[in-house]
Design an enzyme around this catalytic site. Structure first.
Site, PDB file in Angstrom:
ATOM      1  N   LEU A  65       0.856  -1.173   0.000  1.00 54.06           N
ATOM      2  CA  LEU A  65       0.000   0.000   0.000  1.00 54.06           C
ATOM      3  C   LEU A  65       0.900   1.234   0.000  1.00 54.06           C
ATOM      4  O   LEU A  65       1.954   1.230   0.653  1.00 54.06           O
ATOM      5  CB  LEU A  65      -0.910   0.036   1.237  1.00 54.06           C
ATOM      6  CG  LEU A  65      -2.013  -1.024   1.346  1.00 54.06           C
ATOM      7  CD1 LEU A  65      -2.748  -0.873   2.679  1.00 54.06           C
ATOM      8  CD2 LEU A  65      -2.992  -0.937   0.188  1.00 54.06           C
ATOM      9  N   ASP A  66       0.501   2.271  -0.738  1.00 58.55           N
ATOM     10  CA  ASP A  66       1.256   3.515  -0.703  1.00 58.55           C
ATOM     11  C   ASP A  66       1.388   3.995   0.732  1.00 58.55           C
ATOM     12  O   ASP A  66       0.527   3.727   1.578  1.00 58.55           O
ATOM     13  CB  ASP A  66       0.545   4.601  -1.517  1.00 58.55           C
ATOM     14  CG  ASP A  66       0.478   4.270  -2.998  1.00 58.55           C
ATOM     15  OD1 ASP A  66       1.279   3.431  -3.457  1.00 58.55           O
ATOM     16  OD2 ASP A  66      -0.381   4.847  -3.687  1.00 58.55           O
ATOM     17  N   MET A  67       2.446   4.732   1.007  1.00 61.94           N
ATOM     18  CA  MET A  67       2.685   5.218   2.369  1.00 61.94           C
ATOM     19  C   MET A  67       1.478   5.990   2.899  1.00 61.94           C
ATOM     20  O   MET A  67       1.079   5.849   4.059  1.00 61.94           O
ATOM     21  CB  MET A  67       3.920   6.119   2.405  1.00 61.94           C
ATOM     22  CG  MET A  67       4.269   6.617   3.801  1.00 61.94           C
ATOM     23  SD  MET A  67       5.778   7.614   3.860  1.00 61.94           S
ATOM     24  CE  MET A  67       5.159   9.145   3.159  1.00 61.94           C
TER      25      MET A  67
END
Length: 285
Positions: A129-131
């Site tokens: 997942l993106d940060m």
């Protein structure tokens, strides 16, 4: 490592060799070690590899250090982990926003390190997942199950649904976005729609409700390109609120949350379905 796996009723008929090679995806070298060391038992006994596996059989596998060399990473803070599901082979947790899934170098501490501390052993990333994105994320607890989970992901047998609060109103309640996605030549952090050189990307969007001038939507991925939902929605003039790269509307956080994750357990064939909550996402909605 040693695992004992019961064969469920619904598993197709196959030989021991087919089970290890085609279903468990054990590499050829490791299968050779298992065979020569007699580290494969069926119901506690050694068997010929062409023997047919029956429902209810118990398969025992023993892996040595040379099969899967031990991998060590710095441990993080177990108190930062919110468990959604865990068994002997994998764990699903609720990732907070503003935390990386894994570090960019071995010394950087990220969610992977916190999960490893929580579990008490090194874990492995299955998907990312993106940060800035929160929500349900899956980690393998051993290198044996990792390629099996990776195959489920590649075969689109791990279903993930995201919630996004985005700009504007939609003309249709349901739509599928198929714009190819590539790198932005001018900003290495960003991705863009690139019909010529981009990779195929498919996002299914369903409008849930209108919130002021914005829309709450549910998104399901067929592919897992970097920033896929963010790029697709921004390209349609529905950028996600609070997106630092693709939106001009600020918010305390990126309003993208991985709400649910579903898969069929590769060994028990049990249906696993988790729901991840996010107070910061719900508060802004």
């Amino acid at each position: 490592m040693q695992f004992t796996i019961p064969i469920p009723e619904a598993l197709p008929t196959m030989t021991v060799k087919e089970l290890l090679e085609d279903y468990f995806l054990i590499p050829r070298k490791i299968r050779h070690f298992l065979r020569t060391k007699k580290h494969v038992l069926v119901n506690g006994e050694t068997v010929h590899w062409q023997e047919i596996i029956q429902a209810g059989d118990m398969i025992s596998l023993t892996f040595d250090q040379e099969d899967y060399p031990e991998k060590s990473i710095p441990l993080g803070d177990a108190n930062l982990v919110e468990e959604l599901y865990q068994d002997e082979h994998f764990i699903i947790v609720n990732k907070p926003e503003s935390m990386k899934t894994h570090g960019n170098d071995p010394s950087e501490i990220a969610l992977l390190n916190h999960v490893s501390a929580y579990v008490g052993q090194t874990c492995y990333v299955v998907h990312r997942l993106d940060m800035e994105t929160s929500g349900a994320i899956l980690f393998a607890k051993n290198p044996f199950v990792l390629p099996i989970l990776n195959r489920l992901l590649e075969d689109k047998k791990i279903s993930r649904e995201y919630l996004a609060l985005c700009q504007g109103s939609f003309q249709m309640e349901k739509l599928t976005l198929r714009h190819k996605i590539g790198r932005d030549r001018h900003d290495r952090r960003k991705r863009v729609v690139d019909s010529r050189k981009g990779q195929s990307a498919v996002t299914h969007v369903r409008v849930l409700e209108k919130i002021g001038k914005n829309s709450l939507v549910a998104c399901q991925l067929e592919t897992g390109r970097t920033h896929q939902i963010r790029v697709h929605l921004a390209h349609e003039s529905h950028a996600i609120i609070g997106d630092p790269l693709y939106s001009d509307i600020s918010a305390p956080r990126l309003m993208l949350h991985a709400r649910s994750l579903q898969l069929t357990h590769p060994f028990t064939l049990e249906k696993i379905h988790v729901i991840a909550d996010s107070k910061s996402f719900d508060h802004y909605c």
